[in-house]
Design an enzyme around this catalytic site. Structure first.
Site, PDB file in Angstrom:
ATOM      1  CG  ASP A   1      45.903  35.756  40.903  1.00 20.62           C
ATOM      2  OD1 ASP A   1      45.541  36.921  40.624  1.00 20.62           O
ATOM      3  OD2 ASP A   1      46.461  35.478  41.980  1.00 20.62           O
TER       4      ASP A   1
ATOM      5  CG  ASP B   1      37.027  39.280  39.329  1.00 23.31           C
ATOM      6  OD1 ASP B   1      36.797  39.093  40.533  1.00 23.31           O
ATOM      7  OD2 ASP B   1      37.050  40.411  38.819  1.00 23.31           O
ATOM      8  CG  PHE B   2      38.477  36.479  44.353  1.00 21.43           C
ATOM      9  CD1 PHE B   2      38.013  37.759  44.583  1.00 21.43           C
ATOM     10  CD2 PHE B   2      39.798  36.173  44.705  1.00 21.43           C
ATOM     11  CE1 PHE B   2      38.833  38.726  45.118  1.00 21.43           C
ATOM     12  CE2 PHE B   2      40.631  37.147  45.249  1.00 21.43           C
ATOM     13  CZ  PHE B   2      40.142  38.421  45.455  1.00 21.43           C
TER      14      PHE B   2
ATOM     15  CG  HIS C   1      45.597  39.382  54.712  1.00 21.70           C
ATOM     16  ND1 HIS C   1      46.849  39.380  55.286  1.00 21.70           N
ATOM     17  CD2 HIS C   1      45.825  39.438  53.377  1.00 21.70           C
ATOM     18  CE1 HIS C   1      47.779  39.444  54.347  1.00 21.70           C
ATOM     19  NE2 HIS C   1      47.182  39.471  53.193  1.00 21.70           N
TER      20      HIS C   1
HETATM   21  C1  SAM Z   1      48.433  38.976  48.717  1.00 16.28           C
HETATM   22  S1  SAM Z   1      48.359  38.165  47.178  1.00 16.28           S
HETATM   23  C2  SAM Z   1      48.431  36.461  47.691  1.00 16.28           C
HETATM   24  C3  SAM Z   1      48.812  35.536  46.580  1.00 16.28           C
HETATM   25  C4  SAM Z   1      48.964  34.068  47.012  1.00 16.28           C
HETATM   26  N1  SAM Z   1      47.729  33.523  47.512  1.00 16.28           N
HETATM   27  C5  SAM Z   1      50.054  33.939  48.053  1.00 16.28           C
HETATM   28  O1  SAM Z   1      49.751  33.728  49.210  1.00 16.28           O
HETATM   29  O2  SAM Z   1      51.239  34.076  47.706  1.00 16.28           O
HETATM   30  C6  SAM Z   1      46.662  38.349  46.717  1.00 16.28           C
HETATM   31  C7  SAM Z   1      46.329  37.782  45.360  1.00 16.28           C
HETATM   32  O3  SAM Z   1      44.942  38.063  45.079  1.00 16.28           O
HETATM   33  C8  SAM Z   1      44.835  38.275  43.692  1.00 16.28           C
HETATM   34  N2  SAM Z   1      43.575  38.971  43.407  1.00 16.28           N
HETATM   35  C9  SAM Z   1      43.258  40.256  43.708  1.00 16.28           C
HETATM   36  N3  SAM Z   1      42.017  40.530  43.287  1.00 16.28           N
HETATM   37  C10 SAM Z   1      41.524  39.404  42.711  1.00 16.28           C
HETATM   38  C11 SAM Z   1      40.296  39.059  42.091  1.00 16.28           C
HETATM   39  N4  SAM Z   1      39.298  39.958  41.988  1.00 16.28           N
HETATM   40  N5  SAM Z   1      40.128  37.797  41.634  1.00 16.28           N
HETATM   41  C12 SAM Z   1      41.146  36.888  41.731  1.00 16.28           C
HETATM   42  N6  SAM Z   1      42.341  37.165  42.294  1.00 16.28           N
HETATM   43  C13 SAM Z   1      42.530  38.403  42.787  1.00 16.28           C
HETATM   44  C14 SAM Z   1      46.080  39.066  43.369  1.00 16.28           C
HETATM   45  O4  SAM Z   1      46.367  39.080  41.997  1.00 16.28           O
HETATM   46  C15 SAM Z   1      47.123  38.350  44.203  1.00 16.28           C
HETATM   47  O5  SAM Z   1      47.737  37.305  43.513  1.00 16.28           O
END
Ligand code: SAM
Length: 391
Positions: free
Chosen positions: A257, A277-278, A297
């Site tokens: 994350d 960072d994805f 989503h």
């Molecule tokens: C809606 S949350 C879902 C978290 C987890 N997968 C769950 O289902 O409980 C979305 C996640 O995407 C992460 N996120 C947002 N942008 C990101 C990025 N550029 N690279 C990696 N993670 C990211 C956020 O920090 C967050 O933890």
């Protein structure tokens, strides 16, 4: 007894016989819920229904949020608590408490017994710190965004938000930052948001309980290296769940994350944490599973293609599995939960939930054509499994 008096008694008897939904067959429970909702719809006149949706729901939402703020759910004791006591503990005006507690009683969030208030199952649930965080995260952000959405769309000519930087979220929160960037600068609400994610995992059907992980994932695992990478795994609830279900399974579990999310964690038993960072190349090559829950989503198709391309480049052909655990929207007659989540994604992050056709199109645009869809028993989010066939 008239025909309808007898029916009312039957409904009451049925309700009394159901102590808890636990243990009901999931398909039967889903069917019973659908039938009960149809009964409500049939009994309520259109005017009553509109009154409930437009007048009562906003008041209920506000009362629940205020219940958290005033410590009503945590303060009510089984022996009964007076309004004066709640006012004394919270320091709030008794008239405000009285206003807020009435809709809570009317909706069963609190029980009233003469001059005292007692906990219902909902009071007890709302007293938990995770539910309090969920109420703050959903009301203080989500509710503000949906309330501002009509104004946002009026100003942009009712077009789908053009980017993650131009959604009702920016208008509602008075920021130019996108949602996740803003969370990075608001640690208290970020903590609430991750608690809501954790609670959501606990409260809903677990993929580890219905998806055939043994056959589809573990049987083909080569027993060395990385078994599962939870991409954007948040607070790690899905890895914790996986580890609890397969405590003796070999193979590394890795949570990835953003740096601020990983930094806020003290560790995750049985798993490794990795800042990632994805939108950058995936650092873990050839894992058995790349798992994504409630990630895609949050993003438009163009963003999803970048995220997925980085995963696809790291997948070992024929071996690695991409497991997307998300809603698969039906083409028609969408359930309210999925429809609501989709609206929320649009308002917060210019994104949406996807149907099977939209998932297929998205995945095939990054070269993934071997795709299988799985739906859980009863209700809930599905699994979309994709395999990379060639290098
Ligand atoms: C809606 S949350 C879902 C978290 C987890 N997968 C769950 O289902 O409980 C979305 C996640 O995407 C992460 N996120 C947002 N942008 C990101 C990025 N550029 N690279 C990696 N993670 C990211 C956020 O920090 C967050 O933890």
């Amino acid at each position: 007894m008239s025909f309808w008096e007898a029916r009312v008694k039957q409904i009451d008897d049925l309700t009394a016989s159901l102590q808890s939904p636990d243990g009901l067959n999931p398909d039967t429970r889903a069917a019973a819920l659908a039938s009960a909702r149809k009964l409500l719809d049939a009994l309520e006149s259109p005017a009553e229904r509109i009154m409930r949706d437009m007048v009562m729901y906003p008041a209920i939402l506000m009362a629940i949020r205020m219940g958290v703020q005033l410590g009503i759910f945590t303060g009510i004791r089984p022996e009964g608590t007076t309004l004066a006591k709640i006012a004394e503990t919270s320091g709030a005006d008794p008239i405000v408490i009285n206003q807020v507690i009435r809709p809570l009683v009317a909706t069963g969030y609190v029980l009233q017994d003469g001059q005292t208030f007692k906990p219902s199952a909902l009071t007890t649930a709302m007293a938990g710190s995770t539910m309090q965080a969920t109420a703050r995260a959903c009301f203080d952000v989500g509710n503000m965004c949906t309330a501002k959405a009509p104004e946002f769309f009026r100003k942009n000519n009712n077009q789908f938000p053009a980017s993650i930087n131009e959604t009702p979220f920016q208008l509602a929160m008075g920021t130019q930052l996108p949602f996740f960037g803003w969370l990075g600068e608001n640690p208290a609400l970020a903590a609430d948001f991750h608690s809501w994610m954790a609670w959501k995992e606990q409260a809903t059907l677990k993929w580890t309980d219905w998806f055939d992980i043994q056959t589809r994932i573990l049987d083909g695992f080569t027993d060395d290296g990385v078994l599962l990478v939870d991409v954007a795994g948040g607070a790690g609830q899905y890895l914790t769940q996986f580890r609890a279900r397969f405590p003796h399974q070999q193979g590394r579990l890795v949570l990835q994350d953003l740096p601020q999310v990983v930094a806020s964690m003290t560790g995750l038993p049985g798993a490794e944490l990795q800042e990632y960072d994805f939108f950058n190349p995936q650092p873990i090559q050839g894992a058995r599973v790349y798992f994504l829950h409630w990630v895609l989503h949050d993003w438009s198709d163009a963003h999803c293609r970048s995220i997925l391309a980085n995963i696809v480049a790291a997948m070992k052909p024929g071996y690695s599995r991409l497991i997307i655990h998300e809603t698969i929207l039906p083409e028609s007659d969408c359930d309210l939960m999925s429809a609501s989540m989709s609206v929320m994604m649009m308002a917060l992050v210019a994104a949406f939930e996807r149907s099977e056709g939209q998932w297929r199109e998205l995945l095939s645009s990054v070269g993934l054509t071997a795709v299988t869809f799985f739906q859980p028993p009863g209700m809930g989010e599905g699994i979309i499994e994709a395999i990379k066939l060639v290098e």
